[in-house]
Design a protein around this motif. Structure first.
Motif, PDB file in Angstrom:
ATOM      1  N   THR A   1      10.754 -11.660  -0.632  1.00 45.82           N
ATOM      2  CA  THR A   1      11.229 -12.167  -1.924  1.00 45.82           C
ATOM      3  C   THR A   1      11.223 -13.691  -1.863  1.00 45.82           C
ATOM      4  O   THR A   1      11.274 -14.265  -0.781  1.00 45.82           O
ATOM      5  CB  THR A   1      12.658 -11.668  -2.223  1.00 45.82           C
ATOM      6  N   PRO A   2      11.125 -14.348  -3.047  1.00 45.39           N
ATOM      7  CA  PRO A   2      11.042 -15.814  -3.014  1.00 45.39           C
ATOM      8  C   PRO A   2      12.324 -16.461  -2.500  1.00 45.39           C
ATOM      9  O   PRO A   2      13.374 -15.830  -2.503  1.00 45.39           O
ATOM     10  CB  PRO A   2      10.791 -16.191  -4.464  1.00 45.39           C
ATOM     11  N   GLY A   3      12.178 -17.703  -2.066  1.00 47.85           N
ATOM     12  CA  GLY A   3      13.331 -18.475  -1.639  1.00 47.85           C
ATOM     13  C   GLY A   3      13.492 -18.506  -0.142  1.00 47.85           C
ATOM     14  O   GLY A   3      12.878 -17.725   0.574  1.00 47.85           O
TER      15      GLY A   3
ATOM     16  N   GLU B   1      12.076 -11.587   3.603  1.00 46.11           N
ATOM     17  CA  GLU B   1      10.777 -12.242   3.826  1.00 46.11           C
ATOM     18  C   GLU B   1       9.857 -12.057   2.624  1.00 46.11           C
ATOM     19  O   GLU B   1       8.984 -12.871   2.374  1.00 46.11           O
ATOM     20  CB  GLU B   1      10.094 -11.654   5.074  1.00 46.11           C
TER      21      GLU B   1
ATOM     22  N   TYR C   1       8.676 -23.991   5.365  1.00 46.87           N
ATOM     23  CA  TYR C   1       7.466 -24.794   5.507  1.00 46.87           C
ATOM     24  C   TYR C   1       6.523 -24.579   4.321  1.00 46.87           C
ATOM     25  O   TYR C   1       5.809 -25.492   3.902  1.00 46.87           O
ATOM     26  CB  TYR C   1       6.766 -24.491   6.824  1.00 46.87           C
TER      27      TYR C   1
ATOM     28  N   THR D   1       8.656 -20.045  -3.920  1.00 46.89           N
ATOM     29  CA  THR D   1       8.352 -20.174  -2.500  1.00 46.89           C
ATOM     30  C   THR D   1       8.581 -18.851  -1.791  1.00 46.89           C
ATOM     31  O   THR D   1       9.670 -18.304  -1.827  1.00 46.89           O
ATOM     32  CB  THR D   1       9.248 -21.218  -1.837  1.00 46.89           C
ATOM     33  N   PHE D   2       7.565 -18.368  -1.161  1.00 42.56           N
ATOM     34  CA  PHE D   2       7.703 -17.185  -0.329  1.00 42.56           C
ATOM     35  C   PHE D   2       7.547 -17.608   1.117  1.00 42.56           C
ATOM     36  O   PHE D   2       6.772 -18.494   1.426  1.00 42.56           O
ATOM     37  CB  PHE D   2       6.612 -16.168  -0.668  1.00 42.56           C
ATOM     38  N   GLY D   3       8.294 -16.926   1.970  1.00 43.36           N
ATOM     39  CA  GLY D   3       8.027 -17.078   3.395  1.00 43.36           C
ATOM     40  C   GLY D   3       8.566 -18.340   4.028  1.00 43.36           C
ATOM     41  O   GLY D   3       7.967 -18.893   4.930  1.00 43.36           O
ATOM     42  N   GLY D   4       9.702 -18.818   3.560  1.00 45.44           N
ATOM     43  CA  GLY D   4      10.412 -19.833   4.312  1.00 45.44           C
ATOM     44  C   GLY D   4      10.094 -21.273   3.980  1.00 45.44           C
ATOM     45  O   GLY D   4       9.226 -21.581   3.164  1.00 45.44           O
TER      46      GLY D   4
ATOM     47  N   MET E   1       7.527 -24.197   1.460  1.00 45.91           N
ATOM     48  CA  MET E   1       8.137 -24.924   0.356  1.00 45.91           C
ATOM     49  C   MET E   1       7.688 -26.381   0.306  1.00 45.91           C
ATOM     50  O   MET E   1       7.645 -26.987  -0.762  1.00 45.91           O
ATOM     51  CB  MET E   1       9.642 -24.850   0.524  1.00 45.91           C
TER      52      MET E   1
ATOM     53  N   GLY F   1      12.484 -23.206  -5.908  1.00 46.52           N
ATOM     54  CA  GLY F   1      13.187 -22.074  -5.312  1.00 46.52           C
ATOM     55  C   GLY F   1      12.580 -20.744  -5.710  1.00 46.52           C
ATOM     56  O   GLY F   1      12.560 -19.798  -4.929  1.00 46.52           O
ATOM     57  N   LEU F   2      12.051 -20.684  -6.913  1.00 47.60           N
ATOM     58  CA  LEU F   2      11.538 -19.422  -7.447  1.00 47.60           C
ATOM     59  C   LEU F   2      10.164 -19.067  -6.904  1.00 47.60           C
ATOM     60  O   LEU F   2       9.823 -17.904  -6.770  1.00 47.60           O
ATOM     61  CB  LEU F   2      11.498 -19.514  -8.977  1.00 47.60           C
TER      62      LEU F   2
ATOM     63  N   ILE G   1      23.322 -33.661   5.190  1.00 44.68           N
ATOM     64  CA  ILE G   1      22.241 -34.422   4.558  1.00 44.68           C
ATOM     65  C   ILE G   1      22.800 -35.478   3.605  1.00 44.68           C
ATOM     66  O   ILE G   1      22.276 -36.593   3.522  1.00 44.68           O
ATOM     67  CB  ILE G   1      21.285 -33.478   3.805  1.00 44.68           C
TER      68      ILE G   1
ATOM     69  N   ALA H   1      14.883 -33.290   7.627  1.00 40.59           N
ATOM     70  CA  ALA H   1      15.240 -31.892   7.404  1.00 40.59           C
ATOM     71  C   ALA H   1      15.080 -31.091   8.685  1.00 40.59           C
ATOM     72  O   ALA H   1      15.895 -30.227   8.988  1.00 40.59           O
ATOM     73  CB  ALA H   1      14.379 -31.290   6.300  1.00 40.59           C
TER      74      ALA H   1
ATOM     75  N   PRO I   1      18.705 -24.625   6.559  1.00 44.04           N
ATOM     76  CA  PRO I   1      17.384 -24.322   6.013  1.00 44.04           C
ATOM     77  C   PRO I   1      16.704 -25.599   5.509  1.00 44.04           C
ATOM     78  O   PRO I   1      17.361 -26.445   4.892  1.00 44.04           O
ATOM     79  CB  PRO I   1      17.684 -23.404   4.818  1.00 44.04           C
ATOM     80  N   ILE I   2      15.411 -25.724   5.802  1.00 43.43           N
ATOM     81  CA  ILE I   2      14.673 -26.923   5.412  1.00 43.43           C
ATOM     82  C   ILE I   2      14.678 -27.106   3.891  1.00 43.43           C
ATOM     83  O   ILE I   2      14.775 -28.220   3.381  1.00 43.43           O
ATOM     84  CB  ILE I   2      13.240 -26.832   5.965  1.00 43.43           C
ATOM     85  N   ALA I   3      14.620 -26.011   3.160  1.00 40.61           N
ATOM     86  CA  ALA I   3      14.619 -26.098   1.698  1.00 40.61           C
ATOM     87  C   ALA I   3      15.880 -26.782   1.178  1.00 40.61           C
ATOM     88  O   ALA I   3      15.815 -27.636   0.296  1.00 40.61           O
ATOM     89  CB  ALA I   3      14.526 -24.699   1.106  1.00 40.61           C
ATOM     90  N   ILE I   4      17.021 -26.410   1.762  1.00 35.90           N
ATOM     91  CA  ILE I   4      18.291 -27.000   1.325  1.00 35.90           C
ATOM     92  C   ILE I   4      18.332 -28.470   1.712  1.00 35.90           C
ATOM     93  O   ILE I   4      18.675 -29.339   0.905  1.00 35.90           O
ATOM     94  CB  ILE I   4      19.486 -26.266   1.978  1.00 35.90           C
ATOM     95  N   ASN I   5      17.953 -28.762   2.950  1.00 35.48           N
ATOM     96  CA  ASN I   5      17.970 -30.147   3.414  1.00 35.48           C
ATOM     97  C   ASN I   5      17.130 -31.046   2.517  1.00 35.48           C
ATOM     98  O   ASN I   5      17.571 -32.113   2.098  1.00 35.48           O
ATOM     99  CB  ASN I   5      17.442 -30.227   4.845  1.00 35.48           C
TER     100      ASN I   5
ATOM    101  N   ILE J   1      14.641 -17.862   3.526  1.00 36.89           N
ATOM    102  CA  ILE J   1      15.093 -16.621   4.150  1.00 36.89           C
ATOM    103  C   ILE J   1      16.597 -16.658   4.425  1.00 36.89           C
ATOM    104  O   ILE J   1      17.294 -15.666   4.236  1.00 36.89           O
ATOM    105  CB  ILE J   1      14.302 -16.372   5.453  1.00 36.89           C
TER     106      ILE J   1
ATOM    107  N   VAL K   1      17.875 -24.900  -6.193  1.00 34.56           N
ATOM    108  CA  VAL K   1      16.974 -24.264  -5.232  1.00 34.56           C
ATOM    109  C   VAL K   1      17.566 -22.944  -4.721  1.00 34.56           C
ATOM    110  O   VAL K   1      16.840 -22.045  -4.299  1.00 34.56           O
ATOM    111  CB  VAL K   1      16.610 -25.260  -4.099  1.00 34.56           C
TER     112      VAL K   1
END
Lengths: 263, 198
Positions: B54-56, B52, A27, A22-25, A29, A19-20, B96, A56, A62-66, B58, A88
Motif C-alpha cells: 500500500t502507498p506511504g 509493503e 527511497y 509512494t510505494f515501497g518505502g 519517495m 504520501g499517496l 528534524i 534524513a 522514516p525518511i519520508a517524515i524527515n 512502511i 505525508v
C-alpha cells in the motif's frame, strides 16, 4: 520569505500527493519529492535536496517524515513543517485504517488465505534483498564486519530462542563505538600534528624577530597588555614544540602585531 | 500499562531508534510486537505484506495497522491507530525540527558521520537477521519452543527465490516489490489449486 495561506495550501497538497503515490518505502519517495518540490514548485534546489536526504538518513525515523518536516520548515516555518508532515502521513493512515476493518473478514476467504500463503513466503525474501543491497554499499573494514556479524548472529539467536532483549541496545552499542572511534581519530590527528610541528614553531620564532618592534611598542604604550606581550617575548626566547601552544602563540602574536602596526 | 500509552511509547521507541529507512524498522517492530503479544508471526507477515503493497512509508503503515488491530474493540481502533502513528512520527519530527532550526550542517559534522558509519553495519546485520528469521517463520520454525515445518512453504520460498534471482539475472534490474508480491500471491494460489487436485 513570509509564507502565505496559498503557500501553506500548496505545501499541504504537494505532500499529500507524495504520501499517496509512494510505494515501497522512503527511497522511492525521494524521486517523487525531487519532481514535485525541486522541478515543479522550485521550493529548494537539487543540491539542497541532497542535503535533506543526507540529514534524513543520518537521523532516526522514516525518511519520508524527515524530508517532509525539513522541507516544510524551510518553506513555512514550524507550522509549515507540521502541515507537510501531517500531509505525508494522512494517505497511509486513511488507507491502512480502512483496510484494518476488512482485514479479518478478508483473511477468512479461502482464496485470499492462499494468496497470502504465497506472500508470506515472499516477505522475508524482500527484506533479505534490501539487507543484501545495503550490505554491498558499506566499506569492508574489519570493525564494520565484526559489528555486522555480531548484530546478525545476535539478533538471529534472540529470535530463535525467543529471548527478551531489545535490539535497541545493538544500535546504542553502535553509537558508542562510533563516538569512541571518533575520539580516537581526533586524538591521533593531534599527535600527528604535534610531531610535524617543531618546524612550525621554528617559523614562528623567525617571524617573532620581525615583529619584536611591534611587541615592543605594545609593551611601552599599553600597560594592561604588557603581561601578554611579555609572555609573547618569553616564548620567543624559549621555543615550544607543542602544537596547540605554538599555534595559539602565533595567533596572539599576529593580532598584537597588527595592533602595534596600527599605532 | 494502559494499552494506548503502551502503543505510544513502543512506537515512539521504534521511531527513535530506526536509522536508514523503512526496512531497518522491521527488526524492531518484529521484536516489540511479538514480545508484547500483539501479533503472531503469521499476522506480522501479513501486516508487512500489506504495508509493503500500500502507498506511504512502511513505518507509518505498520504503526497505523498494529495500532488499530490491537485496539479494535475500542472505537474501532481509531485511537490506537492514532497514538501508534503519532508515536512513530514524533521523534523524527522533533529531531528534524531542531536540526532545521539550529544545525543546518548537521550531517557534515565528523562526529555525526562517525556514529552513522558505526551504526550502519549493525542495522544491516539486523535487517538480514530479520529477513532470515521471517523466512524461517514462514516455513514454520518460529523458535526452538515452536518449531514446526511446512514443506509446501519451503517449496514456495524456493520457487520465489529462483524467480527473484532469475529476474535480476535476465533483466539486470531488481524485481519491483509490488510485482514480486503479486507473483507470490499467484504462486500461493497455484499451491491451493495443486492441493485441491492432488
Amino acid at each position: 520569505m513570509k509564507a502565505t495561506a496559498k503557500t501553506y495550501l500548496s505545501l499541504f497538497l504537494t505532500f499529500l500527493k507524495i504520501g499517496l503515490f509512494t510505494f515501497g518505502g522512503g527511497y522511492a519517495m525521494i524521486a517523487l519529492i525531487e519532481d514535485e518540490v525541486v522541478n515543479k514548485r522550485k521550493w529548494i534546489s537539487k543540491e539542497e535536496l541532497t542535503d535533506v536526504v543526507t540529514i534524513a538518513e543520518s537521523t532516526p525515523g522514516p525518511i519520508a517524515i524527515n524530508s517532509s518536516t525539513y522541507i516544510g520548515y524551510k518553506i513555512g516555518g514550524v507550522f509549515g513543517s507540521f502541515l507537510a508532515t501531517l500531509a505525508v502521513v494522512i494517505p497511509s493512515f486513511v488507507i491502512i485504517f480502512a483496510i484494518s476493518f476488512f482485514y479479518e473478514a478478508f483473511m477468512s476467504v479461502e482464496i485470499v488465505k492462499w494468496a497470502f500463503f504465497g506472500i508470506k513466503c515472499a516477505v522475508g525474501l524482500i527484506i533479505l534483498r534490501t539487507g543484501i543491497k545495503m550490505l554491498k554499499s558499506f566499506p569492508r573494514r574489519p570493525l564494520a564486519i565484526i559489528c555486522f556479524s555480531l548484530a546478525f548472529v545476535g539478533i538471529l539467536l534472540i529470535d530463535i530462542f525467543a529471548v527478551r532483549f531489545s535490539s535497541v541496545y545493538f544500535i546504542l552499542a553502535g553509537a558508542v563505538i562510533g563516538v569512541l572511534t571518533y575520539v580516537i581519530a581526533v586524538s591521533r590527528d593531534k599527535k600527528r600534528l604535534n610531531s610535524t610541528n617543531s618546524e612550525g614553531a621554528q617559523t614562528i620564532n623567525e617571524s617573532n624577530s620581525t615583529t619584536s618592534e611591534g611587541a615592543q611598542a605594545i609593551n611601552e604604550s599599553n600597560s594592561k597588555n604588557s603581561e601578554g606581550a611579555q609572555a609573547v617575548s618569553d616564548e620567543t626566547e624559549t621555543p615550544k614544540t607543542e602544537t596547540a601552544n605554538g599555534e595559539n602563540d602565533g595567533k596572539t602574536l599576529k593580532t598584537e602585531t597588527e595592533e602595534g602596526g596600527k599605532r | 500499562m494502559n494499552v494506548f500509552l503502551d502503543l505510544f511509547l513502543t512506537f515512539f521507541k521504534i521511531g527513535l531508534f530506526t536509522f536508514g529507512g523503512g526496512a531497518s524498522m522491521i527488526p524492531l517492530i518484529q521484536q516489540e510486537v511479538t514480545s508484547h503479544g500483539w501479533l503472531t508471526e503469521e499476522q506480522l507477515l501479513d501486516y508487512i505484506a500489506i504495508s509493503e503493497s500500500t502507498p506511504g512509508p512502511i513505518a507509518i503503515n505498520m504503526a497505523t495497522f498494529i495500532g488499530s488491530q490491537t485496539t479494535m474493540g475500542i472505537a474501532g481502533g481509531f485511537f490506537g491507530a492514532l497514538v501508534a502513528t503519532l508515536g512513530v512520527v514524533l521523534p523524527s519530527f522533533i529531531i528534524i525540527l531542531i536540526i532545521a532550526m539550529f544545525f543546518r550542517k548537521f550531517a557534515q559534522y565528523a562526529g555525526v558521520k562517525s556514529v552513522l558509519i558505526s551504526i550502519r553495519p549493525i542495522v544491516v546485520g539486523m535487517i538480514l537477521a530479520a529477513g532470515a528469521y521471517l523466512v524461517m517463520a514462514a516455513v514454520g520454525f518460529k523458535s526452538v519452543y515452536a518449531a514446526g515445518f511446512d514443506w509446501r512453504a519451503l517449496v514456495v520460498v524456493g520457487v520465489l527465490a529462483v524467480i527473484m534471482t532469475g529476474y535480476k539475472l535476465i533483466t539486470k534490474k531488481s524485481i519491483p516489490v509490488i510485482a514480486f508480491i503479486l507473483t507470490a500471491a499467484g504462486v500461493g494460489l497455484v499451491t491451493y489449486l495443486l492441493t485441491i487436485i492432488v
